[in-house]
Design a protein around this motif. Structure first.
Motif, mmCIF file in Angstrom:
data_model
loop_
_atom_site.group_PDB
_atom_site.id
_atom_site.type_symbol
_atom_site.label_atom_id
_atom_site.label_comp_id
_atom_site.label_asym_id
_atom_site.label_seq_id
_atom_site.Cartn_x
_atom_site.Cartn_y
_atom_site.Cartn_z
ATOM 1 N N ASP A 279 -67.304 20.607 38.585
ATOM 2 C CA ASP A 279 -66.519 20.056 39.595
ATOM 3 C C ASP A 279 -67.461 18.645 40.062
ATOM 4 N N PHE A 280 -67.011 17.677 40.688
ATOM 5 C CA PHE A 280 -67.902 16.333 40.800
ATOM 6 C C PHE A 280 -67.646 16.035 42.371
ATOM 7 N N HIS A 281 -68.429 15.403 43.035
ATOM 8 C CA HIS A 281 -68.322 14.871 44.210
ATOM 9 C C HIS A 281 -67.566 13.325 44.064
ATOM 10 N N PRO A 282 -66.745 13.041 44.860
ATOM 11 C CA PRO A 282 -65.972 11.757 44.774
ATOM 12 C C PRO A 282 -66.859 10.625 45.002
ATOM 13 N N VAL B 66 -57.699 -1.030 32.082
ATOM 14 C CA VAL B 66 -57.440 -0.262 32.893
ATOM 15 C C VAL B 66 -57.860 1.079 32.578
ATOM 16 N N PHE B 67 -58.649 2.012 33.466
ATOM 17 C CA PHE B 67 -58.926 3.411 33.084
ATOM 18 C C PHE B 67 -58.437 4.304 34.255
ATOM 19 N N ILE B 68 -57.616 5.237 33.897
ATOM 20 C CA ILE B 68 -57.058 6.181 34.850
ATOM 21 C C ILE B 68 -57.763 7.690 34.371
ATOM 22 N N LEU B 69 -58.524 7.807 35.567
ATOM 23 C CA LEU B 69 -59.637 8.830 35.211
ATOM 24 C C LEU B 69 -59.158 10.178 36.374
ATOM 25 N N GLU B 70 -59.117 11.334 35.936
ATOM 26 C CA GLU B 70 -58.812 12.276 36.712
ATOM 27 C C GLU B 70 -60.225 13.386 36.774
ATOM 28 N N PHE B 71 -60.649 13.586 37.886
ATOM 29 C CA PHE B 71 -61.402 14.724 37.943
ATOM 30 C C PHE B 71 -61.435 15.383 38.886
ATOM 31 N N ALA B 72 -62.304 16.796 38.804
ATOM 32 C CA ALA B 72 -62.195 17.933 39.607
ATOM 33 C C ALA B 72 -63.038 17.698 40.766
ATOM 34 N N ASN B 73 -62.531 17.858 41.919
ATOM 35 C CA ASN B 73 -63.207 17.459 42.977
ATOM 36 C C ASN B 73 -64.131 18.621 44.002
ATOM 37 N N LYS B 74 -65.616 18.709 43.911
ATOM 38 C CA LYS B 74 -66.153 19.805 44.351
ATOM 39 C C LYS B 74 -65.986 19.886 45.930
ATOM 40 N N LEU B 75 -65.839 18.593 46.371
ATOM 41 C CA LEU B 75 -65.354 18.537 47.993
ATOM 42 C C LEU B 75 -63.979 18.691 48.310
ATOM 43 N N ASN B 76 -63.428 19.884 47.934
ATOM 44 C CA ASN B 76 -62.367 20.522 48.311
ATOM 45 C C ASN B 76 -62.074 21.396 49.517
ATOM 46 N N LEU B 77 -60.984 21.401 50.277
ATOM 47 C CA LEU B 77 -61.027 22.180 51.368
ATOM 48 C C LEU B 77 -61.366 23.749 51.291
ATOM 49 N N LYS B 78 -61.075 24.177 50.113
ATOM 50 C CA LYS B 78 -61.315 25.616 49.526
ATOM 51 C C LYS B 78 -62.567 25.737 49.615
ATOM 52 N N ALA B 79 -63.427 25.072 48.831
ATOM 53 C CA ALA B 79 -64.950 25.048 48.551
ATOM 54 C C ALA B 79 -65.612 24.818 49.904
ATOM 55 N N ILE B 80 -65.057 23.986 50.826
ATOM 56 C CA ILE B 80 -65.859 23.747 52.092
ATOM 57 C C ILE B 80 -65.703 24.972 52.752
ATOM 58 N N PHE B 81 -64.639 25.621 52.827
ATOM 59 C CA PHE B 81 -64.314 26.730 53.856
ATOM 60 C C PHE B 81 -65.217 27.902 53.381
ATOM 61 N N PRO C 50 -58.409 19.623 45.095
ATOM 62 C CA PRO C 50 -59.284 19.981 44.005
ATOM 63 C C PRO C 50 -59.078 18.990 42.852
ATOM 64 N N SER C 51 -58.003 17.978 42.839
ATOM 65 C CA SER C 51 -57.759 17.012 41.558
ATOM 66 C C SER C 51 -57.828 15.534 42.522
ATOM 67 N N VAL C 52 -58.249 14.586 41.655
ATOM 68 C CA VAL C 52 -58.394 13.244 42.230
ATOM 69 C C VAL C 52 -58.178 12.380 40.933
ATOM 70 N N PHE C 53 -57.183 11.469 41.432
ATOM 71 C CA PHE C 53 -57.016 10.333 40.301
ATOM 72 C C PHE C 53 -57.543 8.995 40.592
ATOM 73 N N ARG D 186 -67.620 7.531 42.162
ATOM 74 C CA ARG D 186 -67.295 6.102 42.359
ATOM 75 C C ARG D 186 -68.678 5.301 41.923
ATOM 76 N N GLN D 187 -69.804 5.934 42.134
ATOM 77 C CA GLN D 187 -71.366 5.301 41.885
ATOM 78 C C GLN D 187 -71.179 5.038 40.670
ATOM 79 N N TRP D 188 -70.813 5.998 39.768
ATOM 80 C CA TRP D 188 -71.091 5.955 38.182
ATOM 81 C C TRP D 188 -70.165 4.943 37.686
ATOM 82 N N LEU D 189 -68.973 4.868 38.221
ATOM 83 C CA LEU D 189 -67.848 3.702 37.751
ATOM 84 C C LEU D 189 -68.413 2.412 38.170
#
Ligand SMILES: [Zn+2]
Length: 302
Positions: free
Chosen positions: A177-180, A137-152, A235-238, A184-187
């Protein structure tokens, strides 16, 4: 042995300035809840990538042994002070692009707030996929570029980079920051199956954190985390991912820490224990062992 540039926390007071005194209690408690939801309750051997000063390590105590890996030796020294020198913990200073472990070693791995600093994220993820065993099992947290603040900000013309495109954005040196969808594609390309996605830090807004009691923010965040299955705009996704297929049968002894390691330069194993260092019988490189910390960043000189 050239690898991408490494974000080095050597000598940093990150644990104190960012976590202990930085008003991050809300984020810290939200992460604790996410880890509890995603991590297997027990297991044999877990690898913590980017362990830093061991903030999350006590959350992995269901595992018999935890290998804390960080590029910074001083961060690991802080972790040692916090957790103590016990056979339960193995401290390893190493480069995430050249992991010093035999293939298929770990039952689980975590990488929290670490991919954020990876110039070659797919390269680092590939290393993780190799050291996990079948079903790992791999638990990965990444910083999400597609967050509401960045979108606005983007829609209002206050930010140049688009949160909607798949490439990572380096908003400060060695901070990505990464796109979700890219994650997913890399994994997927590395034969991981994603089992669950949680979104965190829905309320990472300075005003809310000042006005609303932390416990209440944590409570609502814990409910909203489940919406990660539907969309990811925080901003953060697990992510909880699992390696299903493996073609290697690992050779190691549970209590024999030496059998965990391979030479990060040439890949040979086992290394020979010379007390103050581990020697590679194939390429002759020597890797330092000092005060309970295995150091695989650079070989020691003769
Ligand atoms: Zn070697």
């Amino acid at each position: 042995m050239t690898t991408p540039p490494v974000c080095n926390y050597e000598g940093s007071d990150y644990q104190t300035s960012f976590w202990d005194k930085g008003g991050r209690e809300y984020e810290d408690r939200a992460e604790a809840i996410a880890l509890q939801r995603l991590l297997p309750k027990s297991g044999r051997l877990l690898l913590e990538l980017g362990a830093g000063a061991g903030r999350n390590t006590p959350r992995y105590l269901g595992f018999d042994r935890i290998v804390l890996l960080d590029y910074s030796r001083t961060q690991l020294e802080q972790a040692q002070q916090r957790l103590g020198k016990s056979p339960k913990y193995v401290y390893v200073a190493a480069d995430a692009y050249r992991l010093p472990f035999v293939d298929g070693l770990f039952e689980a791995a975590t990488m929290i707030r670490t991919l954020h600093h990876m110039a070659d994220a797919p390269g680092a993820l590939e290393q993780v996929s190799k050291v996990l065993q079948a079903g790992g099992v791999f638990i990965l947290e990444f910083a999400n570029k597609l967050n509401l603040k960045a979108i606005f900000r983007y829609l209002l013309g206050r930010q140049k980079w688009s949160p909607f495109t798949r490439e990572p954005v380096e908003f400060a040196r060695l901070n990505f920051d990464f796109h979700p969808e890219a994650i997913r594609q890399w994994l997927k390309d590395l034969d991981f199956t994603i089992e669950r996605t949680l979104t965190l830090s829905h309320f990472r807004v300075g005003f809310l954190k000042r006005v609303v009691p932390t416990g209440i923010l944590v409570f609502f965040d814990s409910i909203f985390q489940w919406t990660g299955a539907l969309w990811q705009l925080t901003p953060s996704v697990f992510v909880k991912a699992r390696i299903v297929e493996r073609d290697v049968i690992p050779q190691y002894g549970q209590d024999d820490i030496l059998s965990y390691f391979k030479c990060p330069a040439c890949g040979d194993s086992p290394l020979i224990d010379k007390r103050d260092f581990l020697e590679c019988s194939s390429c002759g490189r020597m890797w330092g062992v000092q005060d309970g910390i295995y150091d695989f960043r650079e070989p020691i000189k003769n």
